[in-house]
Design a protein around this motif. Sequence first.
Motif, PDB file in Angstrom:
ATOM      1  N   ALA A 182       0.836  -1.211   0.000  1.00 56.65           N
ATOM      2  CA  ALA A 182       0.000   0.000   0.000  1.00 56.65           C
ATOM      3  C   ALA A 182       0.866   1.256   0.000  1.00 56.65           C
ATOM      4  CB  ALA A 182      -0.933  -0.015   1.202  1.00 56.65           C
ATOM      5  N   ARG A 183       1.907   1.261   0.816  1.00 55.73           N
ATOM      6  CA  ARG A 183       2.753   2.444   0.890  1.00 55.73           C
ATOM      7  C   ARG A 183       3.481   2.686  -0.440  1.00 55.73           C
ATOM      8  NH1 ARG A 183       7.086   5.257   1.989  1.00 55.73           N
ATOM      9  NH2 ARG A 183       7.049   6.816   3.669  1.00 55.73           N
ATOM     10  N   SER A 184       3.904   1.616  -1.089  1.00 54.40           N
ATOM     11  CA  SER A 184       4.575   1.747  -2.387  1.00 54.40           C
ATOM     12  C   SER A 184       3.627   2.336  -3.430  1.00 54.40           C
ATOM     13  CB  SER A 184       5.101   0.389  -2.856  1.00 54.40           C
ATOM     14  OG  SER A 184       6.109  -0.078  -2.004  1.00 54.40           O
ATOM     15  N   PHE A 185       2.363   1.918  -3.351  1.00 53.63           N
ATOM     16  CA  PHE A 185       1.376   2.467  -4.284  1.00 53.63           C
ATOM     17  C   PHE A 185       1.242   3.980  -4.079  1.00 53.63           C
ATOM     18  CE2 PHE A 185      -2.949   3.730  -5.398  1.00 53.63           C
ATOM     19  CZ  PHE A 185      -3.034   3.265  -6.704  1.00 53.63           C
ATOM     20  N   ILE A 186       1.215   4.406  -2.833  1.00 54.54           N
ATOM     21  CA  ILE A 186       1.102   5.840  -2.534  1.00 54.54           C
ATOM     22  C   ILE A 186       2.351   6.579  -3.012  1.00 54.54           C
ATOM     23  CG2 ILE A 186       0.848   7.550  -0.694  1.00 54.54           C
ATOM     24  CD1 ILE A 186      -0.549   5.284   0.946  1.00 54.54           C
ATOM     25  N   GLU A 187       3.512   6.012  -2.724  1.00 56.90           N
ATOM     26  CA  GLU A 187       4.777   6.632  -3.140  1.00 56.90           C
ATOM     27  C   GLU A 187       4.875   6.796  -4.650  1.00 56.90           C
ATOM     28  OE1 GLU A 187       7.743   4.078  -1.332  1.00 56.90           O
ATOM     29  OE2 GLU A 187       8.470   5.785  -0.165  1.00 56.90           O
ATOM     30  N   GLY A 188       4.245   5.874  -5.377  1.00 56.20           N
ATOM     31  CA  GLY A 188       4.310   5.902  -6.837  1.00 56.20           C
ATOM     32  C   GLY A 188       3.542   7.047  -7.461  1.00 56.20           C
ATOM     33  N   GLY A 189       2.789   7.777  -6.654  1.00 59.85           N
ATOM     34  CA  GLY A 189       2.023   8.917  -7.171  1.00 59.85           C
ATOM     35  C   GLY A 189       0.544   8.585  -7.262  1.00 59.85           C
ATOM     36  N   LEU A 190      -0.269   9.425  -6.690  1.00 59.11           N
ATOM     37  CA  LEU A 190      -1.713   9.181  -6.643  1.00 59.11           C
ATOM     38  C   LEU A 190      -2.436  10.014  -7.692  1.00 59.11           C
ATOM     39  CD1 LEU A 190      -2.339   9.105  -2.785  1.00 59.11           C
ATOM     40  CD2 LEU A 190      -2.013   7.174  -4.351  1.00 59.11           C
ATOM     41  N   ARG A 191      -3.392   9.372  -8.336  1.00 58.41           N
ATOM     42  CA  ARG A 191      -4.220  10.061  -9.327  1.00 58.41           C
ATOM     43  C   ARG A 191      -5.602  10.299  -8.741  1.00 58.41           C
ATOM     44  NH1 ARG A 191      -4.314   6.048 -14.158  1.00 58.41           N
ATOM     45  NH2 ARG A 191      -5.685   7.660 -15.000  1.00 58.41           N
ATOM     46  N   ASP A 192      -6.176  11.446  -9.033  1.00 55.00           N
ATOM     47  CA  ASP A 192      -7.550  11.716  -8.604  1.00 55.00           C
ATOM     48  C   ASP A 192      -8.480  10.663  -9.188  1.00 55.00           C
ATOM     49  OD1 ASP A 192      -6.348  13.922  -7.536  1.00 55.00           O
ATOM     50  OD2 ASP A 192      -7.186  15.352  -8.981  1.00 55.00           O
ATOM     51  N   PHE A 193      -9.567  10.370  -8.481  1.00 57.32           N
ATOM     52  CA  PHE A 193     -10.489   9.355  -9.002  1.00 57.32           C
ATOM     53  C   PHE A 193     -11.926   9.858  -8.971  1.00 57.32           C
ATOM     54  CE2 PHE A 193     -10.558   8.410  -4.476  1.00 57.32           C
ATOM     55  CZ  PHE A 193     -11.859   7.987  -4.224  1.00 57.32           C
ATOM     56  N   SER A 194     -12.705   9.309  -9.867  1.00 57.30           N
ATOM     57  CA  SER A 194     -14.102   9.704 -10.004  1.00 57.30           C
ATOM     58  C   SER A 194     -14.923   9.177  -8.836  1.00 57.30           C
ATOM     59  CB  SER A 194     -14.666   9.166 -11.323  1.00 57.30           C
ATOM     60  OG  SER A 194     -16.068   9.316 -11.358  1.00 57.30           O
ATOM     61  N   ILE A 195     -15.769  10.016  -8.281  1.00 52.54           N
ATOM     62  CA  ILE A 195     -16.663   9.574  -7.201  1.00 52.54           C
ATOM     63  C   ILE A 195     -18.117   9.587  -7.662  1.00 52.54           C
ATOM     64  CG2 ILE A 195     -15.133  10.272  -5.335  1.00 52.54           C
ATOM     65  CD1 ILE A 195     -16.971  12.768  -4.990  1.00 52.54           C
ATOM     66  N   SER A 196     -18.354   9.749  -8.973  1.00 52.82           N
ATOM     67  CA  SER A 196     -19.737   9.750  -9.461  1.00 52.82           C
ATOM     68  C   SER A 196     -19.807   9.027 -10.800  1.00 52.82           C
ATOM     69  CB  SER A 196     -20.265  11.180  -9.601  1.00 52.82           C
ATOM     70  OG  SER A 196     -19.674  11.821 -10.716  1.00 52.82           O
ATOM     71  N   ARG A 197     -21.023   8.680 -11.160  1.00 52.51           N
ATOM     72  CA  ARG A 197     -21.282   8.071 -12.460  1.00 52.51           C
ATOM     73  C   ARG A 197     -22.446   8.813 -13.112  1.00 52.51           C
ATOM     74  NH1 ARG A 197     -19.790   2.914 -13.409  1.00 52.51           N
ATOM     75  NH2 ARG A 197     -20.339   3.468 -15.548  1.00 52.51           N
ATOM     76  N   ALA A 198     -22.223   9.247 -14.369  1.00 53.70           N
ATOM     77  CA  ALA A 198     -23.246  10.014 -15.080  1.00 53.70           C
ATOM     78  C   ALA A 198     -24.194   9.125 -15.863  1.00 53.70           C
ATOM     79  CB  ALA A 198     -22.577  11.019 -16.018  1.00 53.70           C
ATOM     80  N   THR A 199     -23.736   7.934 -16.254  1.00 50.18           N
ATOM     81  CA  THR A 199     -24.547   7.061 -17.108  1.00 50.18           C
ATOM     82  C   THR A 199     -25.281   5.992 -16.320  1.00 50.18           C
ATOM     83  OG1 THR A 199     -22.610   5.667 -17.497  1.00 50.18           O
ATOM     84  CG2 THR A 199     -23.045   7.432 -19.097  1.00 50.18           C
ATOM     85  N   GLN A 200     -25.219   6.066 -15.009  1.00 52.08           N
ATOM     86  CA  GLN A 200     -25.855   5.056 -14.164  1.00 52.08           C
ATOM     87  C   GLN A 200     -26.940   5.719 -13.324  1.00 52.08           C
ATOM     88  OE1 GLN A 200     -23.031   2.525 -12.104  1.00 52.08           O
ATOM     89  NE2 GLN A 200     -24.465   2.217 -10.409  1.00 52.08           N
ATOM     90  N   THR A 201     -28.049   5.036 -13.151  1.00 56.68           N
ATOM     91  CA  THR A 201     -29.147   5.580 -12.349  1.00 56.68           C
ATOM     92  C   THR A 201     -29.308   4.855 -11.022  1.00 56.68           C
ATOM     93  OG1 THR A 201     -30.744   4.129 -13.465  1.00 56.68           O
ATOM     94  CG2 THR A 201     -30.415   6.344 -14.386  1.00 56.68           C
ATOM     95  N   TRP A 202     -28.745   3.641 -10.903  1.00 60.56           N
ATOM     96  CA  TRP A 202     -28.885   2.844  -9.679  1.00 60.56           C
ATOM     97  C   TRP A 202     -27.790   3.254  -8.697  1.00 60.56           C
ATOM     98  CZ3 TRP A 202     -31.528   0.604  -6.306  1.00 60.56           C
ATOM     99  CH2 TRP A 202     -31.066  -0.429  -5.492  1.00 60.56           C
ATOM    100  N   GLY A 203     -28.164   4.008  -7.685  1.00 63.37           N
ATOM    101  CA  GLY A 203     -27.202   4.465  -6.708  1.00 63.37           C
ATOM    102  C   GLY A 203     -27.731   5.643  -5.923  1.00 63.37           C
ATOM    103  N   ILE A 204     -26.879   6.232  -5.120  1.00 61.24           N
ATOM    104  CA  ILE A 204     -27.246   7.353  -4.262  1.00 61.24           C
ATOM    105  C   ILE A 204     -26.977   8.650  -5.014  1.00 61.24           C
ATOM    106  CG2 ILE A 204     -26.748   8.535  -2.084  1.00 61.24           C
ATOM    107  CD1 ILE A 204     -25.849   5.815  -0.963  1.00 61.24           C
ATOM    108  N   PRO A 205     -27.974   9.503  -5.201  1.00 63.58           N
ATOM    109  CA  PRO A 205     -27.767  10.747  -5.950  1.00 63.58           C
ATOM    110  C   PRO A 205     -26.720  11.650  -5.299  1.00 63.58           C
ATOM    111  CG  PRO A 205     -30.111  10.288  -5.701  1.00 63.58           C
ATOM    112  CD  PRO A 205     -29.396   9.321  -4.807  1.00 63.58           C
ATOM    113  N   ILE A 206     -25.895  12.264  -6.133  1.00 69.33           N
ATOM    114  CA  ILE A 206     -24.931  13.255  -5.649  1.00 69.33           C
ATOM    115  C   ILE A 206     -25.722  14.464  -5.152  1.00 69.33           C
ATOM    116  CG2 ILE A 206     -23.055  14.791  -6.329  1.00 69.33           C
ATOM    117  CD1 ILE A 206     -22.180  11.893  -6.232  1.00 69.33           C
ATOM    118  N   PRO A 207     -25.492  14.928  -3.929  1.00 69.46           N
ATOM    119  CA  PRO A 207     -26.373  15.967  -3.356  1.00 69.46           C
ATOM    120  C   PRO A 207     -26.391  17.276  -4.140  1.00 69.46           C
ATOM    121  CG  PRO A 207     -24.475  15.524  -1.921  1.00 69.46           C
ATOM    122  CD  PRO A 207     -24.508  14.456  -2.942  1.00 69.46           C
TER     123      PRO A 207
END
Length: 505
Positions: free
Chosen positions: A190-215
């Motif tokens: 896990a630490r090596s993964f962090i050291e390798g550089g972190l990329r931002d990640f998506s926390i939403s889906r636009a093409t999916q309707t099954w889930g909790i709506p983004i407020p």
Amino acid sequence: MVMRFYVTTPIYYVNSTPHIGNAYTTIAADILARHHRQRGDETFFLTGVDEHADKVARVAAEQGLEPQEYADRIVVAWQELPRRLNVTNDFFIRTSDEGHKHFVQDFLQRLYDNGDVYQDVYAGLYCYGCEAFKTEAELVDGKCAEHGTVPEWIEEKNWFFRLSAYQDRLLRLYDERPDFVLPNFRYNEARSFIEGGLRDFSISRATQTWGIPIPWDPDQVAYVWADALVNYRSALSYAPGENLERFWPDVRHLLAKDILRFHCVYWPALLIAADYDPPKQLFVHGYLNIDNRKISKSLGNVIDPLDLIDDFGSDAVRFWCARAVQFGQDGDVTLDSFRERYERELANDLGNLVSRTTAMIARYRGGSLGHVDAAAPWDADALRDRIVVALDRFDITGALEEIWQLVRRLNQYVEESAPWQLAKDDARAAELTGVLYNLADGLTAVAVAVASYLPESAPRILEALGQPSDDLSLNRVRRGAAATAEGIEPAQPLFPRIELPTAAQ
């Protein structure tokens, strides 16, 4: 001093029914929870299901059902699993619970208000089996290494979490807490993964309707991992009792290695960004494999734990999961190994020992167990300490081996002391009484020590020896814990021989 111990399993996808891999983590968590209750610790144990995955919606559509209708039907099998495994979870969470939905929306809003969320276009490969985006470097021959499927290309405008902004904070966390992730080689991963550089990640889906709506953008729903991970806090907010302030952050997450990145990197970063404390500890275990392949619904090589329970009982399944593979490592399992351990260790080592001991007390002392201060060639107090040390390291397999060393030593003691020979010499009557007491006392320690693993069998052992079965506190694992008793009779087999029909075999 009373500790607080909060343990979680991952929440399981409901795209199919449970398999032995799901039972594996649930049993491990229950062993830890039961053990800490034996120590007198305040304990909370959470398990449950993840219903908002896109693959769940796809399975529902294949069956002509709405996702919620499908989830309501299949969740019954998942709720049945802990009950049949004799698991003592304090709460079972569903991500379709209203309490969870509200908490997730509040959590995501905190990230947004703190400036850690922005909108951008994502284009990339997505594995629906993992519910995760994949880079080309992570694929093997163009396929997901976990599921053997070709990821689908997704391009959509999403909301992103600034994970990259938390790289230094995460590295400091890891440096300050070298036991944050166990085993150590998973910490390094896990630490090596962090050291390798972190990329931002998506926390939403636009093409999916099954889930909790983004407020702040109800046309999009929360990405499954931005929803599922939050369950570990959300459940405490609406489960019966005042739990959130009492048990957070004294939480230990159990998870399999395929979701290490989400739990050991994304989750603490999300918590820090939302102004919450990260979890106390995470333990990452390996896979149960069949023919060196991970047990997986998508691969079709599953073992149904409920079938095993029907044939052998829940204690046998619990024992096998704890015993077959060193907890934390990968290991191959087979049904032949299950039957072999059932017959050799449960039926012969433990079951026969209980039967022989009670039969000799009944035969040679008329069912009366006398308390004699006879020296025993084992140290039950040291056993208790070794179990505590092992389970504080999540060494479930190692702690069970410590107990089984005493089981084997008791069997050796029967042969060395030969009570049947002592019974022939009236001059050695006191010696015989001492040997029988030592056996009953040793078995009392074994029964209490193994109660977190074998919760049905442990009380039966104590009852067969005329000992109280309602008190399973760990301080009974000591020399001289067995009380005098009357009316002891030869015990019925704890683990009778199972003859399965050819088709079942």
